[in-house]
Design a protein around this motif. Structure first.
Motif, PDB file in Angstrom:
ATOM      1  N   GLU A 113      -5.706  -3.629   6.614  1.00  0.00           N
ATOM      2  CA  GLU A 113      -7.126  -3.774   6.280  1.00  0.00           C
ATOM      3  C   GLU A 113      -7.292  -3.713   4.768  1.00  0.00           C
ATOM      4  N   LEU A 114      -8.029  -4.662   4.209  1.00  0.00           N
ATOM      5  CA  LEU A 114      -8.301  -4.699   2.779  1.00  0.00           C
ATOM      6  C   LEU A 114      -9.791  -4.482   2.546  1.00  0.00           C
ATOM      7  N   LYS A 115     -10.136  -3.534   1.701  1.00  0.00           N
ATOM      8  CA  LYS A 115     -11.535  -3.250   1.374  1.00  0.00           C
ATOM      9  C   LYS A 115     -11.719  -3.320  -0.141  1.00  0.00           C
ATOM     10  N   VAL A 116     -12.568  -4.224  -0.583  1.00  0.00           N
ATOM     11  CA  VAL A 116     -12.839  -4.325  -2.017  1.00  0.00           C
ATOM     12  C   VAL A 116     -13.956  -3.343  -2.354  1.00  0.00           C
ATOM     13  N   GLU A 117     -13.610  -2.079  -2.331  1.00  0.00           N
ATOM     14  CA  GLU A 117     -14.549  -0.999  -2.627  1.00  0.00           C
ATOM     15  C   GLU A 117     -13.739   0.285  -2.797  1.00  0.00           C
ATOM     16  N   ASP A 118     -14.398   1.349  -3.203  1.00  0.00           N
ATOM     17  CA  ASP A 118     -13.722   2.630  -3.343  1.00  0.00           C
ATOM     18  C   ASP A 118     -13.362   3.190  -1.972  1.00  0.00           C
TER      19      ASP A 118
ATOM     20  N   ASN B 237     -13.570   3.970   6.101  1.00  0.00           N
ATOM     21  CA  ASN B 237     -12.532   2.939   6.104  1.00  0.00           C
ATOM     22  C   ASN B 237     -11.275   3.391   6.834  1.00  0.00           C
ATOM     23  N   ILE B 238     -10.799   4.596   6.514  1.00  0.00           N
ATOM     24  CA  ILE B 238      -9.589   5.081   7.181  1.00  0.00           C
ATOM     25  C   ILE B 238      -9.878   5.394   8.643  1.00  0.00           C
ATOM     26  N   GLY B 239     -11.101   5.839   8.935  1.00  0.00           N
ATOM     27  CA  GLY B 239     -11.485   6.085  10.325  1.00  0.00           C
ATOM     28  C   GLY B 239     -11.508   4.798  11.129  1.00  0.00           C
TER      29      GLY B 239
ATOM     30  N   LEU C 199      -5.698  -0.874   2.307  1.00  0.00           N
ATOM     31  CA  LEU C 199      -5.676  -1.119   0.868  1.00  0.00           C
ATOM     32  C   LEU C 199      -7.112  -1.124   0.369  1.00  0.00           C
ATOM     33  N   VAL C 200      -7.403  -0.208  -0.522  1.00  0.00           N
ATOM     34  CA  VAL C 200      -8.754  -0.059  -1.051  1.00  0.00           C
ATOM     35  C   VAL C 200      -8.720  -0.340  -2.540  1.00  0.00           C
ATOM     36  N   THR C 201      -9.655  -1.118  -3.032  1.00  0.00           N
ATOM     37  CA  THR C 201      -9.664  -1.475  -4.443  1.00  0.00           C
ATOM     38  C   THR C 201     -11.028  -1.227  -5.059  1.00  0.00           C
TER      39      THR C 201
ATOM     40  N   LEU D 186      -5.653   1.751  -4.124  1.00  0.00           N
ATOM     41  CA  LEU D 186      -5.221   2.924  -3.372  1.00  0.00           C
ATOM     42  C   LEU D 186      -4.728   2.456  -2.012  1.00  0.00           C
ATOM     43  N   VAL D 187      -3.586   2.979  -1.593  1.00  0.00           N
ATOM     44  CA  VAL D 187      -3.016   2.612  -0.299  1.00  0.00           C
ATOM     45  C   VAL D 187      -2.921   3.855   0.572  1.00  0.00           C
ATOM     46  N   GLU D 188      -3.389   3.739   1.807  1.00  0.00           N
ATOM     47  CA  GLU D 188      -3.278   4.819   2.795  1.00  0.00           C
ATOM     48  C   GLU D 188      -2.649   4.253   4.057  1.00  0.00           C
TER      49      GLU D 188
END
Length: 388
Positions: free
Chosen positions: A302-307, A312-314, A340-342, A348-350
């Motif tokens: 999952e890619l999120k263009v946000e903090d 998101n992780i949920g 992947l959060v940007t 940041l990768v979780e």
């Protein structure tokens, strides 16, 4: 013949504004036309089903298996599955007044004079057809109901799907009025229902103040929301993945990320992009789905263009659990998720490893998957290219 002219003096700024306004006007017209057609189609399908259940010559042959058999025979029609068929039936039963709109607009709607109506014994749809079935619905006409034309033209079918879950007529009407008045997005309607707006309004000593405050904060819908909706795309026969249109940045990142992971040589095999899954009554889309031939498990990206945020992780954990419950085969290892959060300049990768209690097992996974630092560097590098 008189030449078509623009009134007033033309300049470049006015040209830009005129073109933009013209586009907006006709986009709204197109969105409204698609929405009305989709809504009426779904209501009519519900009508046909109820009519068959009541008067079909061979209805006893199908009984409880009717919806299963219908779903099999109609599988070529995008968006028409067993679940949606039940919803269409509910739609008809809860909104019998839509028959008035259909019969009043028959010539404009170009209703077919074949197939279902011939089965029903009528070559052309007649007002009596709708009144006959409408008389057995659980709700009679109510003077306090929202005018049917407003329901049809101001609410998308996606809005209506949310409203169908509300069986209480007064409560449903309350949300119809609030949604139409505030031009709420579907997301906003769902949020207000979940926040018990109706109940809070009933408990408020000054409900008009609550209404004013709510409408000021509400997320508004736009014509593009309808055009891009999953239902509209399925109805028009377009690829569903286009319905979850992302920003140019997200699309570019996903394109490059997909190639990056496949080229790493870590055993990734691409299964799907924008994988559509149904959880409860809501559809979700997973950005990238891989199968890892070494780990013998699915890897969801999952890619999120946000903090980073806990939602998101949920959400990714929910997808991982969904695969565990519905997709994993007996010889598969547990599914792993990569988030992947940007933001503008960092990444940041979780990893989501729900259900993997054994730390050694988790460590084995992380050895085979791309290293966190490598993924972060890749995303950061892509962002720098984009911003340069």
């Amino acid at each position: 013949m008189e030449t078509f002219k623009l009134p007033g003096q033309m300049n470049f700024e006015r040209l830009v504004k005129t073109i933009s306004n013209t586009h907006g006007h006709f986009q709204q017209q197109a969105a409204r036309a698609v929405n009305v057609s989709l809504t009426l189609r779904n209501w009519l399908i519900g009508f046909y089903i109820v009519e068959f259940e009541l008067h079909g010559e061979d209805r006893s042959v199908y009984g409880d298996k009717l919806f299963d058999e219908l779903a099999k025979r109609l599988k070529s029609i995008k968006g028409v599955d067993r679940r949606s068929l039940y919803r269409f039936k509910d739609f008809y039963l809860l909104y019998p007044q839509i028959s008035n709109y259909i019969t009043d607009n028959q010539s404009a709607l170009f209703l077919p004079a074949s197939s279902t109506y011939q089965i029903m014994g009528s070559a052309t749809p007649q007002k009596e057809d709708f009144q006959k079935v409408g008389s057995v619905t659980p709700q009679s006409q109510n003077k306090k109901q929202v005018p049917v034309e407003k329901l049809i033209t101001c609410l998308s079918y996606t809005h209506i799907e949310q409203l169908l879950q509300i069986k209480d007529l007064l409560k449903r009407t309350f949300y119809e009025i609030a949604c139409i008045k505030g031009t709420w997005s579907v997301k906003e309607l769902k949020r207000q229902i979940n926040s018990l707006y109706y109940e809070r309004s009933g408990l408020s000593t000054k409900p008009e103040m609550l209404s004013q405050s709510t409408q000021q904060k509400a997320e508004k819908a736009s014509s593009s929301d309808i055009v891009k909706s999953v239902y509209a795309f399925e109805f028009l026969g377009l690829k569903v993945k286009n319905a979850v249109e992302e920003s140019d940045l997200e699309t570019a990142l996903l394109d490059h990320l997909q190639d990056f992971m496949l080229e790493m040589g870590h055993g990734f095999c691409l299964e799907a992009r924008q994988k559509k899954i149904l959880i409860g009554d809501e559809y979700f889309f997973i950005d990238l789905v891989f199968y890892h031939r070494i780990l013998k498990c699915h890897v969801l990206v999952e890619l999120k263009v946000e903090d980073f945020n806990h939602y998101n992780i949920g959400q990714l954990n929910t997808y991982v659990n969904y695969y565990k419950a519905h997709v994993m085969q007996a010889d598969d290892n547990p599914t792993v998720g990569i988030l992947l959060v940007t933001n503008k300049n960092t990444a940041l990768v979780e990893f989501a490893t729900t259900g993997m209690d054994n730390k050694l097992f988790v460590s084995k996974y992380l050895l085979e998957l791309p290293k966190k630092e490598l993924l972060e560097a890749f995303i950061t590098n892509e962002l720098q290219k984009w911003n340069s």
